[in-house]
Design an enzyme around this catalytic site. Structure first.
Site, PDB file in Angstrom:
ATOM      1  N   GLY A   1       0.782  -1.234   0.000  1.00  0.00           N
ATOM      2  CA  GLY A   1       0.000   0.000   0.000  1.00  0.00           C
ATOM      3  C   GLY A   1       0.805   1.270   0.000  1.00  0.00           C
ATOM      4  O   GLY A   1       0.252   2.363  -0.168  1.00  0.00           O
TER       5      GLY A   1
ATOM      6  N   GLU B   1      22.928   1.906  -4.057  1.00  0.00           N
ATOM      7  CA  GLU B   1      21.860   1.167  -4.736  1.00  0.00           C
ATOM      8  C   GLU B   1      21.592   1.758  -6.118  1.00  0.00           C
ATOM      9  O   GLU B   1      21.429   1.025  -7.099  1.00  0.00           O
ATOM     10  CB  GLU B   1      20.578   1.197  -3.900  1.00  0.00           C
ATOM     11  CG  GLU B   1      19.429   0.448  -4.542  1.00  0.00           C
ATOM     12  CD  GLU B   1      18.167   0.392  -3.686  1.00  0.00           C
ATOM     13  OE1 GLU B   1      17.114  -0.010  -4.209  1.00  0.00           O
ATOM     14  OE2 GLU B   1      18.242   0.762  -2.497  1.00  0.00           O
ATOM     15  N   ARG B   2      21.577   3.075  -6.212  1.00  0.00           N
ATOM     16  CA  ARG B   2      21.282   3.711  -7.494  1.00  0.00           C
ATOM     17  C   ARG B   2      22.448   3.592  -8.456  1.00  0.00           C
ATOM     18  O   ARG B   2      22.242   3.462  -9.663  1.00  0.00           O
ATOM     19  CB  ARG B   2      20.862   5.160  -7.244  1.00  0.00           C
ATOM     20  CG  ARG B   2      19.471   5.201  -6.638  1.00  0.00           C
ATOM     21  CD  ARG B   2      19.025   6.525  -6.088  1.00  0.00           C
ATOM     22  NE  ARG B   2      17.661   6.358  -5.558  1.00  0.00           N
ATOM     23  CZ  ARG B   2      17.075   7.186  -4.713  1.00  0.00           C
ATOM     24  NH1 ARG B   2      17.721   8.256  -4.274  1.00  0.00           N
ATOM     25  NH2 ARG B   2      15.847   6.951  -4.279  1.00  0.00           N
TER      26      ARG B   2
END
Length: 385
Positions: A133, A248-249
């Site tokens: 969500g 991470e990027r």
């Protein structure tokens, strides 16, 4: 082709030797298995152990914890050599990210317990941040970790978790204080073996990266020792995640470069052999111009990636620059795959040709690690000061 540029100051003879060793290993152990893994939806555990025995996952881990004591550049080499063989299934990128969370924030006991097994392939790591969500909005995570004596009780679910089916260690982002927003988020290590209340959903069917197991994870009163908190104190999770996002990027940019190099090589080989209207497809001006454009994008990206790795090694890779290499790399990757597939004609639409798999694998690179729209917003913020 190589990850390195001739002027990259971070590259040493050790990196070059490591790249040669990693390349040979990928040719022998990875390339023959990529199609099987794609069909099975998972990389064999035996391959993880082989990679561990070869030392591919230990390059940046300290010697005290079963590594070789190098820098992050060694992980960059492993990732490039994998993707430059056309594979996006093996989840080493996430393994590396998990390793560096523990290196940066783990206690001595956690490092001694987990890092040697992550280096050897005995443990596969996963990072559980995204929820059904909330997407990747870490401040809004609903998974909770409530104190229960000397333990936490974890409740919640995570989705799109890379290495989700195979992970032995999951770093979970959870709220240890629901009233504090981002300051209430903590990172907790969950060892999945024998964890009562922990459950994996089905292996999710994806457009691409089919060789990687991606799953939904469920936590129902999962009891975890408080000593598994990845920090001396609660509430540091959001800060930790933000600090690790540049690596991470950058991994996404490295993966893009490897895939681009492989795609160009495969396409050049194809158009040199394929004939149409009495001549090689390579001899058409359009083909030559398109390949020239692709090659230029590859070299621009190579320079940018090497600059970013150098900055990372020096502790100087900022969030905006990491966002740029992720955004630019993934955009260039998708553009190159589009042009290369087109040059294959109808055969490019057939999964027996690697370019079809590469085309599908590329699309998610603009989504995970923060969508490219988010990357542009982060870049723009660095200008509006």
């Amino acid at each position: 082709m190589s990850l390195f540029t001739s002027t990259a100051a971070w590259v040493t003879d050790e990196h070059r030797m490591f790249a040669e060793m990693a390349g040979r290993f990928m040719d022998d152990a990875l390339v023959p298995n990529t199609e099987k893994w794609a069909e099975n939806g998972m990389v064999d555990r035996a391959f993880w152990l082989q990679a561990g025995q070869t030392g591919l996952m230990a390059g940046s881990i300290a010697e005290d914890y079963g590594g070789v004591g190098g820098g992050m550049g060694f992980d960059a080499v492993t990732l490039y050599e994998q993707t430059a063989r056309g594979d996006a299934g093996w989840g080493f990128g996430i393994q590396s990210i998990v390793t560096h969370y523990i290196t940066a924030y783990g206690s001595e006991d956690q490092k001694q317990k987990w890092l040697p097994k992550l280096a050897s392939g005995e443990m596969v790591g996963a990072l559980a941040m995204t929820e059904p969500g909330t997407g990747s909005d870490v401040q809004a995570v609903k998974t909770t970790a409530e104190k229960d004596g000397n333990s936490y009780r974890l409740n919640g679910s995570k989705i799109f978790i890379t290495n989700g089916q195979s992970a032995d260690l999951v770093i979970v982002a959870a709220k240890t204080d629901k009233s504090l927003g981002a300051k209430g988020v903590s990172l907790i290590g969950v060892e999945t073996e024998g964890a009562e209340g922990f459950r994996r959903g089905r292996n999710l069917k994806k457009l691409g990266m089919k060789g990687n197991d991606t799953a939904e994870l469920f936590f129902e009163d999962v009891k975890v020792p408080m000593t598994n908190l990845l920090s001396p104190e609660e509430g540091r999770g959001f800060y930790q995640l933000m600090k690790q996002l540049p690596w991470e990027r950058l991994t996404i940019g490295i993966m893009a470069l490897g895939a681009i190099d492989f795609a160009i090589a495969e396409t050049v080989k194809y158009v040199q052999e394929r004939k149409a209207f009495g001549q090689r497809v390579m001899d058409f001006q359009n083909t030559r111009f398109k390949l020239a454009e692709c090659k230029t994008k590859a070299e621009v990206l190579r320079s940018f990636v090497n600059d970013c790795i150098g900055k990372l090694e020096a502790g100087e890779l900022d969030a905006a620059t990491a966002s740029m290499v992720k955004y630019w790399g993934s955009e260039a990757q998708n553009e190159v795959m589009h042009e290369c597939l087109q040059l294959f004609g109808g055969y490019g639409f057939m999964m027996e040709y690697p370019i079809a798999r590469l085309y599908a694998d590329a699309r998610v690179q603009m989504i995970y690690g923060g969508t490219n729209e988010v990357m542009k917003e982060l870049i723009a913020r660095s200008l509006d000061v």
